[in-house]
Design a protein around this motif. Structure first.
Motif, PDB file in Angstrom:
ATOM      1  N   ARG A  38       0.833  -1.209   0.000  1.00 55.04           N
ATOM      2  CA  ARG A  38       0.000   0.000   0.000  1.00 55.04           C
ATOM      3  C   ARG A  38       0.868   1.260   0.000  1.00 55.04           C
ATOM      4  N   LYS A  39       1.929   1.228   0.792  1.00 52.84           N
ATOM      5  CA  LYS A  39       2.843   2.370   0.872  1.00 52.84           C
ATOM      6  C   LYS A  39       3.523   2.592  -0.484  1.00 52.84           C
ATOM      7  N   ARG A  40       3.964   1.508  -1.121  1.00 48.25           N
ATOM      8  CA  ARG A  40       4.618   1.604  -2.420  1.00 48.25           C
ATOM      9  C   ARG A  40       3.661   2.172  -3.466  1.00 48.25           C
ATOM     10  N   LEU A  41       2.428   1.692  -3.515  1.00 45.38           N
ATOM     11  CA  LEU A  41       1.447   2.180  -4.487  1.00 45.38           C
ATOM     12  C   LEU A  41       1.128   3.651  -4.262  1.00 45.38           C
ATOM     13  N   SER A  42       0.996   4.042  -3.005  1.00 53.67           N
ATOM     14  CA  SER A  42       0.745   5.446  -2.684  1.00 53.67           C
ATOM     15  C   SER A  42       1.894   6.330  -3.153  1.00 53.67           C
ATOM     16  N   SER A  43       3.101   5.870  -2.919  1.00 53.21           N
ATOM     17  CA  SER A  43       4.294   6.613  -3.333  1.00 53.21           C
ATOM     18  C   SER A  43       4.348   6.744  -4.859  1.00 53.21           C
ATOM     19  N   MET A  44       4.052   5.663  -5.568  1.00 58.50           N
ATOM     20  CA  MET A  44       4.092   5.699  -7.030  1.00 58.50           C
ATOM     21  C   MET A  44       3.046   6.671  -7.574  1.00 58.50           C
ATOM     22  N   LYS A  45       1.877   6.690  -6.933  1.00 60.64           N
ATOM     23  CA  LYS A  45       0.809   7.583  -7.378  1.00 60.64           C
ATOM     24  C   LYS A  45       1.220   9.047  -7.169  1.00 60.64           C
ATOM     25  N   LYS A  46       1.817   9.343  -6.030  1.00 62.08           N
ATOM     26  CA  LYS A  46       2.260  10.711  -5.744  1.00 62.08           C
ATOM     27  C   LYS A  46       3.342  11.175  -6.703  1.00 62.08           C
ATOM     28  N   GLN A  54       6.053   2.100 -13.068  1.00 61.40           N
ATOM     29  CA  GLN A  54       5.369   1.398 -11.980  1.00 61.40           C
ATOM     30  C   GLN A  54       5.640  -0.101 -12.058  1.00 61.40           C
ATOM     31  N   ARG A  55       5.516  -0.656 -13.243  1.00 55.33           N
ATOM     32  CA  ARG A  55       5.755  -2.088 -13.443  1.00 55.33           C
ATOM     33  C   ARG A  55       7.169  -2.457 -13.009  1.00 55.33           C
ATOM     34  N   THR A  56       8.140  -1.639 -13.431  1.00 51.93           N
ATOM     35  CA  THR A  56       9.539  -1.887 -13.075  1.00 51.93           C
ATOM     36  C   THR A  56       9.742  -1.846 -11.563  1.00 51.93           C
ATOM     37  N   GLU A  57       9.127  -0.882 -10.905  1.00 57.41           N
ATOM     38  CA  GLU A  57       9.281  -0.758  -9.457  1.00 57.41           C
ATOM     39  C   GLU A  57       8.658  -1.939  -8.709  1.00 57.41           C
TER      40      GLU A  57
END
Length: 68
Positions: A38-46, A54-57
């Motif tokens: 969840r933290k990673r997805l939030s960071s990517m969105k910001k 995103q896929r690479t991360e």
């Protein structure tokens, strides 16, 4: 209003799911994200990463998790 994502170029045919679609599918499947995910997805969105970034991360995160 339905929002679609178009891919530019590339040889890999596929479809990128939107956030709401992915959430609906995971809810039906009974899958939930870990706090770390969840933290990673939030960071990517910001950071407004592209689909490819995103896929690479995400791939990098899972590779790192497997090597631990």
């Amino acid at each position: 209003m339905k929002k679609t994502t178009k891919r530019l170029g590339g040889t890999n045919d596929g479809h990128v799911l939107g956030e709401r679609t992915f959430a609906a599918i995971t809810a039906v499947e009974g899958i939930s994200l870990s706090p770390e995910s969840r933290k990673r997805l939030s960071s990517m969105k910001k950071r407004k990463l592209t689909n490819e970034e995103q896929r690479t991360e995400v791939i990098r995160a899972y590779i790192e998790a497997k090597t631990r």
